[in-house]
Design a protein around this motif. Structure first.
Motif, short mmCIF file in Angstrom:
data_model
loop_
_atom_site.label_atom_id
_atom_site.label_comp_id
_atom_site.label_asym_id
_atom_site.label_seq_id
_atom_site.Cartn_x
_atom_site.Cartn_y
_atom_site.Cartn_z
N ASP A 65 0.62 -11.25 -9.29
CA ASP A 65 2.16 -11.57 -9.29
C ASP A 65 2.73 -10.38 -10.11
O ASP A 65 3.65 -10.99 -10.96
N GLY A 66 2.35 -9.22 -9.99
CA GLY A 66 3.14 -8.08 -10.72
C GLY A 66 4.31 -7.68 -10.30
O GLY A 66 4.92 -8.53 -9.22
N ALA A 67 4.69 -6.43 -10.69
CA ALA A 67 6.03 -6.20 -10.23
C ALA A 67 6.28 -5.88 -8.82
O ALA A 67 7.42 -5.77 -8.09
N GLY A 68 5.31 -5.43 -8.21
CA GLY A 68 5.13 -4.97 -6.79
C GLY A 68 5.53 -3.61 -6.51
O GLY A 68 5.73 -2.88 -7.59
N ILE A 69 5.61 -3.29 -5.17
CA ILE A 69 5.99 -1.63 -4.83
C ILE A 69 7.21 -1.82 -3.79
O ILE A 69 7.01 -2.48 -3.02
N VAL A 70 8.27 -0.88 -4.29
CA VAL A 70 9.14 -0.96 -3.53
C VAL A 70 8.87 -0.30 -2.01
O VAL A 70 8.24 0.55 -1.77
N PRO A 71 9.66 -0.73 -0.94
CA PRO A 71 9.20 -0.18 0.33
C PRO A 71 9.02 1.12 0.69
O PRO A 71 8.21 1.81 1.29
N ALA A 72 9.90 1.91 0.15
CA ALA A 72 9.94 3.36 0.43
C ALA A 72 8.79 3.95 -0.29
O ALA A 72 8.14 4.91 0.04
N GLU A 73 8.18 3.40 -1.39
CA GLU A 73 6.92 3.88 -2.21
C GLU A 73 5.48 3.38 -1.45
O GLU A 73 4.49 4.04 -2.03
N MET A 114 -8.30 -0.71 4.96
CA MET A 114 -7.52 -1.19 3.90
C MET A 114 -5.80 -1.66 4.10
O MET A 114 -5.43 -0.72 5.06
N SER A 115 -5.33 -2.68 3.77
CA SER A 115 -3.97 -3.05 3.90
C SER A 115 -3.34 -3.32 2.64
O SER A 115 -4.33 -3.78 1.61
N ILE A 116 -2.14 -3.03 2.50
CA ILE A 116 -1.44 -3.34 1.38
C ILE A 116 -0.30 -4.13 1.61
O ILE A 116 0.66 -3.63 2.30
N THR A 117 -0.19 -5.49 0.79
CA THR A 117 1.27 -6.03 1.03
C THR A 117 1.94 -6.14 -0.22
O THR A 117 1.26 -6.61 -1.05
N SER A 118 3.07 -5.84 -0.25
CA SER A 118 3.72 -5.99 -1.63
C SER A 118 5.14 -6.50 -1.61
O SER A 118 5.88 -6.29 -0.33
N ARG A 119 5.57 -7.13 -2.51
CA ARG A 119 7.26 -7.43 -2.69
C ARG A 119 7.58 -7.43 -4.00
O ARG A 119 6.97 -8.00 -4.96
N THR A 120 8.87 -6.65 -4.09
CA THR A 120 9.15 -6.70 -5.48
C THR A 120 10.51 -7.77 -5.65
O THR A 120 10.74 -8.40 -4.61
N LEU A 127 6.40 -6.40 2.50
CA LEU A 127 5.96 -5.83 3.91
C LEU A 127 4.42 -5.26 3.40
O LEU A 127 3.90 -5.05 2.50
N LYS A 128 4.03 -5.13 4.97
CA LYS A 128 2.50 -4.75 4.83
C LYS A 128 2.21 -3.79 5.30
O LYS A 128 2.88 -3.21 6.38
N LEU A 129 1.56 -2.52 4.89
CA LEU A 129 1.32 -1.45 5.29
C LEU A 129 -0.54 -1.06 5.69
O LEU A 129 -0.99 -1.48 4.91
N ASP A 130 -0.62 -0.85 6.89
CA ASP A 130 -2.02 -0.45 7.19
C ASP A 130 -2.49 0.60 6.86
O ASP A 130 -1.54 1.73 7.57
N ALA A 131 -3.40 0.76 6.16
CA ALA A 131 -3.75 2.25 5.59
C ALA A 131 -4.22 3.32 6.57
O ALA A 131 -3.78 4.59 6.80
N ARG A 132 -4.71 2.73 7.56
CA ARG A 132 -5.39 3.59 8.88
C ARG A 132 -4.53 4.19 9.66
O ARG A 132 -4.12 5.20 10.05
N SER A 133 -3.66 2.99 10.16
CA SER A 133 -2.63 3.43 11.28
C SER A 133 -1.23 4.00 10.79
O SER A 133 -0.37 4.33 11.48
#
Ligand code: ADP
Ligand code: MG
Length: 650
Positions: A65-73, A114-120, A127-133
């Motif tokens: 439940d941390g600060a999250g990552i902004v979409p651009a980053e 791997m995938s990373i899903t984050s929200r600030t 937003l969810k980012l698929d590391a491979r694709s």
């Protein structure tokens, strides 16, 4: 002359560079858990949930439940050497986050799916980012971040082969979270495995950090740990000690709680779990006077120091650190530990309970006793602690006198520890004038040579008395025989175990009441994975739950032993060796550990009968002249040597 064929120099592709980097930081699923929890803590999380499937090999999900990552980053987070934690060399020299190299996510992504899903807090959805694709899409999620890592090492089969069973990998993953949990009582941790909740450590509330820490240590390491340790700080105040630029707090174990392995040593520098040689050396030095042999003290130590005075960038997994002024750090640790240990020494009652020391061991020796196991296990820590200190100080008095004599010092002037050490090493160096005492003729052989039964002919003679709770004094034809009772018993037990094991398996005896105990996940995993080996060693240990084991049978030779001590140390040996063929390869280490725990301790009062029984057993035992560590078990002073000592007939 042949010239090796030259290959052209080429830059490696990104993916391969990351896989090479992964080789350094990602050894097994637990390393991934460690990195992801590090990241969650750096993001200011107050609640971290770890979900594992198949020991983490199939899937590791870490939610915070941390600060999250902004979409651009988001895409940047997966790039090598991309980090939000340092920007300059001066930042690197003042690191106060767990991470700073910006390589973990790239490395993990290169050996998994791997995938990373984050929200600030600024976004209305995650937003969810698929590391491979590289695919990016909206996803439901509260503020915070989820890392989902699947099929670890799927593309590096050679590394996948090194993974152990699901239970073992799970145990390592839990251990990784446990290390974090001990550092951060203000953060809640939850671990799930295959959809089942396996651990939950609640965040300490708004109360003082000291009490949150003590609650966390109790939750993670158990009430046993708290009971066998002392708090660093004046008058038990958990605020710790400040020595120069370094602050040290935490819990340090009483000497009696020491173990055969360093598996209960938790040490943190600025909140980072470390296994540092300087620190272990200092800890060992602090215990040097109260711990025998290779025993490892238990502790949870927290050190805080200005980040500018410690370099955390010296090891790929940051498990080692380098202090700018290592000498003063070493000194601070030794001083803090020693003062905590000695403070409690004087706090403890000056006199022991007489019955504590004089409990006869006859039943143990004759094999009648099975119920004393529990009584022993429950003996009060304060008294056994006091006992070890007492035996320590009393056994040093004659040695000190000897040093004084050899060095011409006046008796009565107390020596400093360093002075004693210097004299000790000088006095133990063999000199021409004083040849080392000749080693006695092997006993078993002497027995063969003397086919007689009168007591006069027993090679080790007839017991006269017990000296200082340590030595048996006996008289034989030639003069005085002095036996180190623990060392001798240890050898007897060791030889018996060896013999039984080579004949098939060590004889076991069921416990009337199974001894159940709270076990660490690694202990449970080890017990589960080594059932057969344990049986061969005369131990029946069943798994009661993910956190509890029950000892049902013990080697019958080890009646005087505390079943818990035996079980724990054998499990530690098995976990450490991690080999399927432990019986062949580490047999002697394991047996010697068992024998050591299973032998009569100093300060057990023996009757003459028991002493004689021990002497007779020694005479029957091969190699009984030395204990398992190579020290002699007995010495002889002949009548003529005694006469010389008293200048008789001169
Ligand atoms: P490092 O931790 O050394 O910076 P990582 O590869 O572990 O490198 O992470 C890269 C970056 O991704 C971090 O610097 C951080 O900005 C971001 N990040 C990773 N995990 C999280 C998380 N759980 N919450 C917020 N940001 C994260
Ligand atoms: Mg990181």
């Amino acid at each position: 002359m042949t010239i090796a064929q030259r290959s052209p120099i080429q830059e490696l592709p990104d993916e391969l560079i990351s896989q090479i980097a992964a080789g350094e930081v990602v050894e097994r699923p637990a390393s991934i858990v460690r990195e992801l929890v590090d990241n969650a803590l750096d993001a200011g999380a107050t609640q971290i949930t770890v979900r594992l499937t198949a020991g983490g090999v199939r899937q590791i999900v870490v939610e915070d439940d941390g600060a999250g990552i902004v979409p651009a980053e988001l895409p940047l987070a997966l790039r090598r050497h991309a980090t939000s934690k340092i920007h300059s060399l001066s930042d690197l020299e003042n690191v106060n986050t767990m991470g700073f190299r910006g390589e973990a996510l790239a490395a993990i992504a290169s050996v998994s799916t791997m995938s990373i899903t984050s929200r600030t807090f600024e976004q209305d959805h995650a937003l969810k980012l698929d590391a491979r694709s590289g695919e990016l899409g909206a996803a439901p999620r509260a503020i915070g971040t989820t890392l989902d890592v699947q099929e670890v090492f799927f593309n590096t089969p050679a590394r996948r082969k090194f993974l152990k069973s699901e239970t073992t990998e799970l145990a390592h993953c839990i251990e990784a979270v446990r290390r974090h949990a001990l550092a951060r009582p203000d953060v809640g941790f939850t671990i799930w495995h295959n959809g089942k909740l396996v651990q939950q450590w609640r965040a300490g509330g708004g109360e003082l950090l000291g009490s949150a820490l003590s609650q966390r240590v109790r939750d993670v390491l158990g009430a046993d740990f708290i009971a066998s340790t002392r708090v660093i700080g004046e008058d038990n105040d958990p605020m710790g000690h400040q020595i120069g630029p370094i602050h040290i707090s935490g819990y340090i174990g009483l000497p009696d709680a020491a173990r055969t392995r360093a598996d209960m040593q938790f040490c943190y520098v600025n909140g980072r779990y470390v296994r540092d040689k300087l620190i272990s050396h200092a800890a060992r030095a602090a215990y040097a006077d109260v711990l025998h042999g290779h025993k490892q003290p238990i502790f949870a130590l927290y050190m805080n120091i200005d980040p500018a005075l410690v370099d955390v960038n010296v090891h790929p997994t940051k498990i080692e650190v380098r202090f700018r002024d290592s000498g003063s750090v070493h000194q601070a640790i030794v001083k803090t530990l020693q003062s905590t240990l000695s403070q409690h020494r004087y706090d403890a009652p000056a006199q022991l309970n007489a019955s504590d020391l004089q409990k006869p061991v006859s039943d143990d020796f004759n094999g009648k006793n099975t119920s004393s196991h529990t009584a022993q296990a429950q003996s009060k820590p304060s008294s056994s602690w006091q006992r070890s200190l007492d035996s320590h100080s009393s056994s040093h008095a004659p040695v000190q006198r000897q040093w004084a004599k050899q060095s011409g010092l006046q008796l009565g002037n107390p020596l400093k520890v360093e002075e004693m050490r210097a004299l000790w090493s000088a006095s133990t160096r063999p000199t021409q004038a004083e040849p080392a005492a000749p080693s006695p003729q092997p006993l078993a052989k002497q027995v063969d040579d003397t086919h007689t039964t009168t007591d006069q002919h027993w090679p080790l003679g007839k017991a006269l008395a017990q000296l200082s709770g340590i030595y048996i004094l006996a008289e034989n034809e030639d003069g005085l025989v002095i036996v180190d009772m623990h060392a001798a018993h240890e050898r007897i037990v060791y030889e018996k175990l060896k013999k039984q094991l080579s004949n098939h398996a060590i004889a076991a005896q069921p416990l009337l009441i199974p001894a159940t105990f709270n076990a660490t996940p690694l202990e449970v995993a080890t017990a589960e994975a080594n059932q057969e080996t344990l049986q061969t060693l005369g131990l029946e240990i069943s798994v009661l739950s993910e956190k509890a084991l029950a000892i049902r049978s013990m080697p019958s030779e080890l009646r005087v032993a505390d079943p818990l001590e035996i079980a724990r140390s054998v499990l530690a040996e098995l976990a450490h060796s991690d080999a399927t063929h432990v019986i062949e390869q580490q047999r002697n280490e394991v047996l010697s550990t068992m024998a050591c725990h299973g032998s009569v301790r100093a300060n057990r009062k023996l009757t003459l009968e028991e002493m004689n029984a021990l002497l007779r057993q020694m005479e029957q035992t091969d190699r009984s002249d030395q204990c398992n560590h190579g020290r002699p078990t007995w010495r002889k002073i002949s009548m003529s040597e005694l006469d010389k000592l008293f200048m008789r007939g001169q």
